[in-house]
Design a protein around this motif. Structure first.
Motif, short mmCIF file in Angstrom:
data_model
loop_
_atom_site.label_atom_id
_atom_site.label_comp_id
_atom_site.label_asym_id
_atom_site.label_seq_id
_atom_site.Cartn_x
_atom_site.Cartn_y
_atom_site.Cartn_z
N ASP A 175 0.82 -1.21 0.00
CA ASP A 175 0.00 0.00 0.00
C ASP A 175 0.85 1.26 0.00
OD1 ASP A 175 0.67 -1.17 2.51
OD2 ASP A 175 -0.62 0.25 3.55
N ILE A 176 2.18 1.12 0.16
CA ILE A 176 3.09 2.25 0.20
C ILE A 176 3.81 2.45 -1.14
CG2 ILE A 176 5.16 3.19 1.32
CD1 ILE A 176 2.67 3.21 3.07
N GLY A 177 4.16 1.34 -1.82
CA GLY A 177 4.90 1.46 -3.06
C GLY A 177 5.23 0.11 -3.66
N THR A 178 6.08 0.14 -4.69
CA THR A 178 6.54 -1.06 -5.37
C THR A 178 8.04 -1.19 -5.16
OG1 THR A 178 4.83 -0.78 -7.06
CG2 THR A 178 6.63 -2.29 -7.58
N PHE A 179 8.49 -2.39 -4.80
CA PHE A 179 9.88 -2.61 -4.41
C PHE A 179 10.46 -3.79 -5.19
CE2 PHE A 179 7.40 -0.78 -1.06
CZ PHE A 179 8.18 0.24 -0.56
N GLU A 180 11.70 -3.63 -5.63
CA GLU A 180 12.39 -4.68 -6.37
C GLU A 180 13.55 -5.21 -5.53
OE1 GLU A 180 13.32 -4.78 -10.90
OE2 GLU A 180 15.01 -3.78 -9.93
N PHE A 181 13.70 -6.54 -5.53
CA PHE A 181 14.74 -7.19 -4.74
C PHE A 181 15.79 -7.74 -5.71
CE2 PHE A 181 10.95 -6.99 -2.32
CZ PHE A 181 11.33 -6.84 -1.01
N GLN A 182 17.01 -7.24 -5.57
CA GLN A 182 18.04 -7.60 -6.53
C GLN A 182 19.41 -7.53 -5.86
OE1 GLN A 182 18.90 -4.88 -9.97
NE2 GLN A 182 18.10 -6.58 -11.17
N ALA A 183 20.13 -8.64 -5.89
CA ALA A 183 21.51 -8.71 -5.39
C ALA A 183 21.64 -8.19 -3.96
CB ALA A 183 22.45 -7.94 -6.32
N GLY A 184 20.68 -8.54 -3.11
CA GLY A 184 20.74 -8.14 -1.71
C GLY A 184 20.36 -6.70 -1.44
#
Length: 214
Positions: A175-184
């Motif tokens: 509900d706050i935003g969009t987050f990408e997980f990459q290389a720690g």
């Protein structure tokens, strides 16, 4: 989240799924995404053995022999298929799904996922096909509230709950935003509802990278 926030969250996820994708929708929030592919040909998959395009059934039009993985009545569009539960899991484990969209209790900055058990002695485990999906789908997207009901971040340095999969989450939509997980690292791709980077960092338990913010 209120109903409008849930709808907007589902619309954001649907927008980011490419045309022609094969997509599994997990129980809870992810089932809402099925209603927002009207302009795209996206093939949905359910653990209980359905493949095709569908939406949630209208009130009064439910056929309870036709349900998604969350036991919600759906309306299947022409061209859909039904098949054995074992074949459905074969698709999940065999790498045949482009995306799965799951809920989560916690995500670590490495992309570890915890979504089947809180570790509490009285909690009811609900693993379902989550482990198969987390490790079998080509991309794992998560939909969740950013904070717990106690106001704690669900994005953490390390998960404290039993893990579903290691380094498997590609994106999280909250509900706050969009987050990408990459290389720690955790990159912020989008912020919603006029939230500022400073605020989002203050309520998130890991260092965020805003270099990809739109």
């Amino acid at each position: 989240m209120n109903i409008q926030q849930k709808i907007e969250l589902a619309q954001r996820v649907a927008k980011d799924i490419p045309e022609g994708s094969y997509v599994n929708l997990g129980i809870g929030l992810p089932t809402l995404v099925a209603d927002y592919f009207a302009e795209k040909e996206v093939i949905l998959h359910s653990e209980n053995g359905i493949l095709g395009q569908w939406t949630g059934a209208e009130v009064g039009q439910e056929d309870w022999d036709l349900i998604n993985a969350g036991k919600e009545a759906i309306t299947l569009k022409k061209g859909g298929a039904f098949f054995h539960h074992a074949d459905s899991f074969g698709m999940m484990r065999g790498g045949h799904l482009n995306y799965c969209i799951l809920g989560a209790f916690q995500i670590s900055k490495q992309g570890d996922l915890a979504n089947w058990h809180t570790g509490q002695p009285d909690a009811i485990p609900a693993v379902g096909g989550a482990m198969d999906l987390a490790m079998g789908a080509k991309n794992v997207y998560v939909m969740m509230e950013h904070l717990t009901k106690h106001g704690q971040s669900k994005i953490l340095e390390q998960c404290s709950y039993p893990l579903t999969g290691l380094e498997c989450v590609n994106r999280a939509y909250t509900d706050i935003g969009t987050f990408e997980f990459q290389a720690g690292k955790v990159f912020v791709l989008e912020l919603v509802a006029a939230h500022t980077p400073e605020y989002v960092q203050s309520i998130t338990a890991v260092d965020l990278d805003f270099s990809k913010l739109k």
